[in-house]
Design a protein around this motif. Structure first.
Motif, PDB file in Angstrom:
ATOM      1  N   ASP A 170      12.292 -57.628  65.782  1.00 46.76           N
ATOM      2  CA  ASP A 170      12.242 -57.115  64.409  1.00 46.76           C
ATOM      3  C   ASP A 170      11.747 -55.671  64.271  1.00 46.76           C
ATOM      4  OD1 ASP A 170      13.233 -59.532  63.829  1.00 46.76           O
ATOM      5  OD2 ASP A 170      11.457 -60.353  62.849  1.00 46.76           O
ATOM      6  N   PRO A 171      10.712 -55.257  65.022  1.00 46.12           N
ATOM      7  CA  PRO A 171      10.264 -53.870  64.839  1.00 46.12           C
ATOM      8  C   PRO A 171      11.281 -52.843  65.337  1.00 46.12           C
ATOM      9  CG  PRO A 171       8.616 -55.206  65.996  1.00 46.12           C
ATOM     10  CD  PRO A 171       9.876 -55.987  65.967  1.00 46.12           C
ATOM     11  N   LEU A 172      12.195 -53.285  66.209  1.00 50.46           N
ATOM     12  CA  LEU A 172      13.097 -52.316  66.844  1.00 50.46           C
ATOM     13  C   LEU A 172      14.508 -52.307  66.270  1.00 50.46           C
ATOM     14  CD1 LEU A 172      12.152 -52.975  70.590  1.00 50.46           C
ATOM     15  CD2 LEU A 172      11.299 -51.160  69.098  1.00 50.46           C
ATOM     16  N   PHE A 173      14.963 -53.466  65.811  1.00 49.82           N
ATOM     17  CA  PHE A 173      16.373 -53.578  65.431  1.00 49.82           C
ATOM     18  C   PHE A 173      16.540 -54.283  64.080  1.00 49.82           C
ATOM     19  CE2 PHE A 173      15.933 -54.036  70.078  1.00 49.82           C
ATOM     20  CZ  PHE A 173      16.519 -52.837  70.460  1.00 49.82           C
ATOM     21  N   LYS A 174      17.620 -53.912  63.422  1.00 50.85           N
ATOM     22  CA  LYS A 174      17.937 -54.594  62.156  1.00 50.85           C
ATOM     23  C   LYS A 174      19.031 -55.640  62.464  1.00 50.85           C
ATOM     24  CE  LYS A 174      19.018 -53.653  57.280  1.00 50.85           C
ATOM     25  NZ  LYS A 174      20.182 -54.399  56.977  1.00 50.85           N
ATOM     26  N   THR A 175      18.582 -56.776  62.918  1.00 47.98           N
ATOM     27  CA  THR A 175      19.541 -57.799  63.341  1.00 47.98           C
ATOM     28  C   THR A 175      20.105 -58.592  62.158  1.00 47.98           C
ATOM     29  OG1 THR A 175      17.722 -59.327  63.703  1.00 47.98           O
ATOM     30  CG2 THR A 175      18.528 -58.130  65.629  1.00 47.98           C
ATOM     31  N   MET A 176      19.429 -58.484  61.036  1.00 43.81           N
ATOM     32  CA  MET A 176      19.906 -59.206  59.846  1.00 43.81           C
ATOM     33  C   MET A 176      21.070 -58.433  59.231  1.00 43.81           C
ATOM     34  SD  MET A 176      19.148 -61.873  57.893  1.00 43.81           S
ATOM     35  CE  MET A 176      18.060 -62.434  56.598  1.00 43.81           C
ATOM     36  N   PRO A 177      22.262 -59.017  59.225  1.00 42.12           N
ATOM     37  CA  PRO A 177      23.368 -58.298  58.586  1.00 42.12           C
ATOM     38  C   PRO A 177      23.165 -58.274  57.075  1.00 42.12           C
ATOM     39  CG  PRO A 177      24.058 -60.510  59.213  1.00 42.12           C
ATOM     40  CD  PRO A 177      22.655 -60.340  59.722  1.00 42.12           C
ATOM     41  N   THR A 221      24.102 -64.230  75.876  1.00 38.04           N
ATOM     42  CA  THR A 221      22.642 -64.179  75.713  1.00 38.04           C
ATOM     43  C   THR A 221      22.120 -62.756  75.576  1.00 38.04           C
ATOM     44  OG1 THR A 221      22.408 -64.148  78.102  1.00 38.04           O
ATOM     45  CG2 THR A 221      22.247 -66.290  77.046  1.00 38.04           C
ATOM     46  N   TYR A 222      23.037 -61.794  75.437  1.00 38.42           N
ATOM     47  CA  TYR A 222      22.590 -60.405  75.456  1.00 38.42           C
ATOM     48  C   TYR A 222      22.707 -59.713  74.107  1.00 38.42           C
ATOM     49  CZ  TYR A 222      23.107 -61.486  80.384  1.00 38.42           C
ATOM     50  OH  TYR A 222      23.018 -62.090  81.606  1.00 38.42           O
ATOM     51  N   PHE A 223      22.847 -60.503  73.057  1.00 33.08           N
ATOM     52  CA  PHE A 223      23.005 -59.954  71.713  1.00 33.08           C
ATOM     53  C   PHE A 223      24.297 -59.141  71.579  1.00 33.08           C
ATOM     54  CE2 PHE A 223      18.792 -60.005  69.129  1.00 33.08           C
ATOM     55  CZ  PHE A 223      18.571 -61.317  69.520  1.00 33.08           C
ATOM     56  N   ASP A 224      25.320 -59.520  72.354  1.00 36.02           N
ATOM     57  CA  ASP A 224      26.587 -58.795  72.276  1.00 36.02           C
ATOM     58  C   ASP A 224      27.167 -58.854  70.868  1.00 36.02           C
ATOM     59  OD1 ASP A 224      27.319 -58.519  75.411  1.00 36.02           O
ATOM     60  OD2 ASP A 224      26.432 -60.466  74.984  1.00 36.02           O
ATOM     61  N   SER A 225      26.976 -59.994  70.200  1.00 35.95           N
ATOM     62  CA  SER A 225      27.590 -60.149  68.877  1.00 35.95           C
ATOM     63  C   SER A 225      26.541 -60.211  67.769  1.00 35.95           C
ATOM     64  CB  SER A 225      28.455 -61.413  68.858  1.00 35.95           C
ATOM     65  OG  SER A 225      27.683 -62.523  69.238  1.00 35.95           O
ATOM     66  N   ILE A 226      25.375 -59.644  68.060  1.00 33.59           N
ATOM     67  CA  ILE A 226      24.303 -59.591  67.054  1.00 33.59           C
ATOM     68  C   ILE A 226      24.161 -58.144  66.587  1.00 33.59           C
ATOM     69  CG2 ILE A 226      21.842 -60.033  66.620  1.00 33.59           C
ATOM     70  CD1 ILE A 226      23.556 -62.535  67.352  1.00 33.59           C
ATOM     71  N   PRO A 227      24.125 -57.929  65.276  1.00 31.35           N
ATOM     72  CA  PRO A 227      23.973 -56.542  64.824  1.00 31.35           C
ATOM     73  C   PRO A 227      22.599 -55.996  65.193  1.00 31.35           C
ATOM     74  CG  PRO A 227      23.899 -58.071  62.965  1.00 31.35           C
ATOM     75  CD  PRO A 227      24.207 -58.889  64.181  1.00 31.35           C
ATOM     76  N   VAL A 228      22.548 -54.726  65.451  1.00 25.74           N
ATOM     77  CA  VAL A 228      21.233 -54.100  65.649  1.00 25.74           C
ATOM     78  C   VAL A 228      20.980 -53.045  64.563  1.00 25.74           C
ATOM     79  CG1 VAL A 228      21.120 -54.551  68.117  1.00 25.74           C
ATOM     80  CG2 VAL A 228      22.145 -52.425  67.328  1.00 25.74           C
ATOM     81  N   LYS A 229      22.023 -52.821  63.739  1.00 23.16           N
ATOM     82  CA  LYS A 229      21.849 -51.862  62.640  1.00 23.16           C
ATOM     83  C   LYS A 229      22.309 -52.466  61.315  1.00 23.16           C
ATOM     84  CE  LYS A 229      22.261 -47.746  65.490  1.00 23.16           C
ATOM     85  NZ  LYS A 229      22.996 -46.513  65.767  1.00 23.16           N
ATOM     86  N   GLY A 230      22.179 -53.748  61.173  1.00 22.62           N
ATOM     87  CA  GLY A 230      22.594 -54.396  59.924  1.00 22.62           C
ATOM     88  C   GLY A 230      24.087 -54.257  59.684  1.00 22.62           C
ATOM     89  N   GLY A 231      24.461 -54.074  58.426  1.00 24.17           N
ATOM     90  CA  GLY A 231      25.873 -53.923  58.090  1.00 24.17           C
ATOM     91  C   GLY A 231      26.595 -55.253  57.949  1.00 24.17           C
ATOM     92  N   ILE A 232      27.846 -55.238  58.398  1.00 25.78           N
ATOM     93  CA  ILE A 232      28.688 -56.432  58.233  1.00 25.78           C
ATOM     94  C   ILE A 232      28.829 -57.158  59.563  1.00 25.78           C
ATOM     95  CG2 ILE A 232      31.056 -57.216  57.734  1.00 25.78           C
ATOM     96  CD1 ILE A 232      31.337 -54.735  55.903  1.00 25.78           C
ATOM     97  N   VAL A 233      28.642 -58.464  59.526  1.00 27.62           N
ATOM     98  CA  VAL A 233      29.067 -59.287  60.663  1.00 27.62           C
ATOM     99  C   VAL A 233      30.418 -59.867  60.290  1.00 27.62           C
ATOM    100  CG1 VAL A 233      28.712 -61.474  61.871  1.00 27.62           C
ATOM    101  CG2 VAL A 233      26.843 -59.862  61.692  1.00 27.62           C
TER     102      VAL A 233
END
Lengths: 388, 484
Positions: B40-47, B82-94
């Motif tokens: 959470d402190p590093l990435f915006k994983t929540m789209p 397992t590497y967050f390949d399909s997880i956003p790190v800058k929010g936006g649209i999934v």
């Protein structure tokens, strides 16, 4: 290398941690296939359950989550594919129990409980009217409760009270009569098997119903019990061991018993010129292990061409009617049935046979709606037709 | 993301666009249970929004909006890495691509199938098997991995040893670029098909692919047991180099066999040692020849034991269930290494030494995916409930990769968490070439940003290395890193 093993359930907390979130459970899940959102997938629900019960995030017990937990047919397809061998069906039931315990169960499930506790059956009818269906028999008294009969036929709530399902006990009674089976029923002393209570999150209530039914069977001196409802069968076969301890009761589903009667030449079957497919009820097939008996019956009818559905046996697709889904989201249940009807259509069958009243009801309604020229029959109805 | 854009897309896509926190939260994860404290402190994983397009036109339309508004778009289908390949790190649209599903056409003369990218490998297999056909290769996560997803990853798995990478089997594909323009790609177009293979959704969104299929042949399975890793590596080499190429060849190291024993996943009669599964497919004559090869190899190695046929059959049947070991966890951490086959013995010896050093059982299994390379998954148990200990245990995943690196290996797949290793995976020249591609096709960097091309500042290999080493050191000092 591995050995074949059964799925396991320890605690909700432990199993939620063990879940690898691999997602194998997504595409086989009929609910996910219809809804399509991650929260509707088994993987998604376990993720929230983990937040809630392992990480202690109480906010995770949202209305949205409760809705998703109840949007499940408990078909057990997720069990088959689970890469970490979690008994997911047990996990869903435990989740429902916790939600019910917290007083957060949806009204539909609370109503089911109230009906069952008040009336001893899933309807609002008087339980003493359980043998109404028998009025259409030549001799209605043949179904009256009687001690020491060869077989007790456990009719189940749906067959007892839903007019459209009444043909099933009638067919079974006629077949038993023709085969010379000395059978009886429990009449008004038959209480709901408790299955709808367990899957609504009220296992303690269900225990009382099992205790009653077992005591009654013991009093009647019954040694063989036959159930035509897949869920009732499941309860008697797998959930009543504690109550039946020390009592030798053979529990059979009608498919097993009728296959036996055919094998013993107690039933004569005539030719039927039909293409028939079989829909495996989840509680009988995947969750009950009975796959061969119904197929044996269908294939023993001369002239029949049997075709399998695309998903069958362990991989069978739910009809949408399980898990009390109709009580909480009937539209979703209907959409799931449509998936199954598509598969039925692809087989080119003229008759789809099943061995569960709920499945037959769901399929009949959907097939009627699509106008597909396919008859939906219970296995007992098919046999009766072949006997005539 | 501007609220009016969220509303615009929601209006257009109705119940196929969702911005509820409940739903979006589930799109912040893949298989890796990484503590929120580290993410959470590093990435915006929540789209800001999740949208499920139903066809190529909708994919293009969403991308056009995103392009115009500079909105990050993270494509997602099975989300089974397992590497967050399909997880956003800058929010936006999934963009959830699971509705792009089904077979478009089968060409039995050309022996190809055209399939929508969101179809899972198991679904395609069901379709093909009903017609006496099957895929040439597929991932070991076939029940969830999608055709497009595996193509956008590396595309090596079951069947690759015999039939090559997925890229080599794809004839053509349709790709929607970041701008929303749709292009057809083949090996000879500009840009070529190969650019998109392994690009992890950073260059475009593949909507369908035409891939080669093969006739469904009978199979034969063999399970061999050896006492030692060197003997297993030797037998593996002999089997691989024999005149009949196995369809699948995978091994289980002694620690993994022990782990399976502990969980009752393996019959007692197997005992201790390594296992080597060999699966052949082909005409009966080819299978007979393969059986002769296996029997001859076993005869030449007196200590190698052929396990009963039903065990080999079962091992094949359970080829998608490598994660069954997780039951011993509850959590599992690890790393997947792309490793030269000739180095398997050395790699496993060093991993075994690491087990002694850290007091943790590192369990490995591997698939031979080319005549020269194997992908090895090395795992160890952890317990995510114990957050601090678990976070320190993450340091050990670098130790696994370091062992692989010593033997000429590198991580298999990049995503976010393997980005500190990009200079191990690619040469400087290759990396420059990849960055040029990205610049050309997605100059605004809206597609799956934060993946593949660069590591985030805090993931600089130097600082990342120090951090991971310190965490691993603390685990060693504590003498415990999870369950032994």
């Amino acid at each position: 290398m591995s050995t074949q093993h059964e799925n396991k359930f320890t605690t909700l907390e432990q199993e939620a941690l063990i879940c690898a979130r691999c997602g194998y459970c997504r595409n086989c899940c009929p609910v996910y296939r219809v809804i399509g959102w991650e929260s509707a997938s088994p993987r998604g629900k376990i993720t929230v359950a983990k937040d809630l019960y392992v990480k202690g995030n109480k906010n995770a017990l949202s209305d949205e989550f409760i809705q998703r937990v109840t949007q499940c047919t408990l078909c057990g397809a997720c069990n088959v594919v689970c890469s970490t061998s979690i008994d997911l069906r047990e996990l869903w039931i435990e989740l429902r129990r916790r939600i019910a315990e917290g007083g957060k169960n949806p009204k539909g499930l609370q109503d089911i409980r109230k009906n069952i506790l008040d009336n001893k059956n899933i309807t609002t009818f008087d339980n003493q009217d359980r043998l109404e269906w028998a009025q259409d028999l030549d001799d209605p008294d043949v179904a009256e409760p009687r001690d020491g009969a060869e077989v007790a036929y456990f009719v189940g709530c749906v067959s007892s009270f839903f007019p459209q399902a009444a043909q099933i006990p009638l067919a079974n009674a006629e077949i038993f009569g023709a085969a010379g089976v000395d059978f009886t029923t429990m009449g008004g002393d038959e209480w709901c098997c408790g299955f709808p209570l367990i899957i609504s999150g009220y296992p303690d209530d269900a225990r009382e119903f099992r205790r009653h039914n077992v005591e009654k069977i013991k009093e009647m001196g019954i040694s063989t019990l036959v159930a035509s409802c897949a869920s009732c069968y499941h309860i008697w076969k797998y959930e009543s061991r504690e109550q039946l301890a020390g009592y030798d009761l053979e529990v059979l589903h009608t498919t097993e018993y009728l296959a036996r009667l055919i094998e013993e030449n107690r039933i004569q079957l005539n030719e039927l010129d039909e293409v028939i497919t079989y829909h495996d009820p989840c509680d009988l097939g995947r969750n009950g292990g009975i796959f061969d008996a119904p197929r044996k019956i269908i294939n023993s009818i001369p002239g029949v061409r049997f075709v399998e559905l695309a998903h069958h046996g362990m991989d069978s697709l739910c009809c949408g009617g399980g898990g009390n889904l109709q009580s909480v989201d009937p539209q979703l249940a209907k959409e799931i049935t449509k998936l199954r009807v598509e598969e039925i259509k692809e087989t080119g069958a003229t008759i789809v046979v099943s061995s569960c009243q709920q499945c037959e009801q769901m399929l009949s309604a959907a097939i009627r709606e699509t106008g597909l020229p396919v008859r939906v029959m219970d296995i007992s109805q098919l046999i009766l037709e072949a006997m005539e | 993301m501007k609220p009016e854009i969220v509303e615009e897309i929601k209006h257009k896509y109705g119940d196929r666009a969702n911005d509820s926190p409940f739903e979006r939260n589930l799109y912040t994860r893949d298989l890796a249970p990484v503590p929120a404290l580290m993410v959470d402190p590093l990435f915006k994983t929540m789209p800001d929004l999740v949208v499920r397009p139903a066809n190529e036109e909708e994919v293009a339309e969403i991308l056009r909006i995103a392009w115009k508004e500079n909105i990050p778009v993270t494509p997602r289908a099975g989300a089974s890495t397992t590497y967050f390949d399909s997880i956003p790190v800058k929010g936006g649209i999934v963009m959830d691509l699971n509705l792009l599903r089904g077979v478009v056409g089968l060409n039995e003369e050309r022996m190809t199938v055209t399939v929508q990218a969101g179809t899972t490998w198991s679904e395609l297999d069901d379709y093909l098997k009903r017609r006496g056909l099957t895929e040439k290769s597929y991932p070991s996560s076939a029940p969830v991995a999608t055709i497009g997803g595996w193509f956008c990853m590396m595309g090596y798995g079951i069947g690759s040893l015999k039939y090559g990478s997925l890229l080599s089997q794809v004839k053509s594909a349709q790709v929607v670029l970041a701008t929303g323009d749709t292009i057809a790609v083949t090996p000879d177009t500009d840009p070529p098909l190969s650019w998109f293979a392994g690009s992890e959704g950073t260059l475009g969104i593949v909507t369908w692919l035409e891939l080669e299929v093969r006739k469904l042949n009978p199979m034969k399975h063999f399970l061999l047991k050896m006492d030692s890793v060197p003997e297993m590596a030797q037998v593996l080499k002999e089997v691989k180099d024999a005149p009949v190429i196995p369809y699948n060849l995978h091994f289980t190291d002694p620690a993994c066999v022990q782990g399976m024993h502990a969980l009752g996943l393996i019959p007692d009669e197997v005992g201790e040692g390594c296992l080597l599964q060999v699966d052949y497919e082909g005409a009966e004559q080819e299978l007979d020849q393969a059986e002769d090869i296996i029997r001859r190899i076993v005869d030449q190695h007196p200590k190698v034991k052929m396990m009963p046929g039903e065990m080999a059959d079962l091992e094949w049947e359970e080829r998608f269930k490598a994660l069954r070991l997780k039951r011993g966890g509850p959590s599992v951490l690890g790393g997947e290494v792309w490793l030269p086959i000739k180095e398997v013995s050395g790699y496993l010896a060093d991993i075994a030494a690491m087990s002694s050093k850290y007091g943790i059982r590192f369990m490995s299994y591997g698939h031979v995916v080319t005549p020269e390379y194997v992908t090895v998954m090395t795992m160890f148990y952890a317990n995510e409930v114990n957050t601090i200990n678990y976070m320190f245990s993450l340091g050990l995943t670098k130790k696994i990769q370091d062992v692989g690196f010593r033997y000429g290996g590198h991580p298999y797949g990049i995503g976010l968490w393997n980005s500190p290793y990009i200079t191990r995976i690619y040469s400087r020249k290759e990396l420059a070439e990849l960055r040029e591609r990205k610049k050309r096709l997605d100059p605004r960097g809206i597609l799956n940003p934060g993946k593949v091309y660069r590591y985030p500042l805090l993931f600089h290999p130097f600082t990342f290395g120090i951090g991971a080493n310190v965490m691993a050191g603390l685990i060693r000092a504590a003498g415990r890193g999870g369950r032994r």
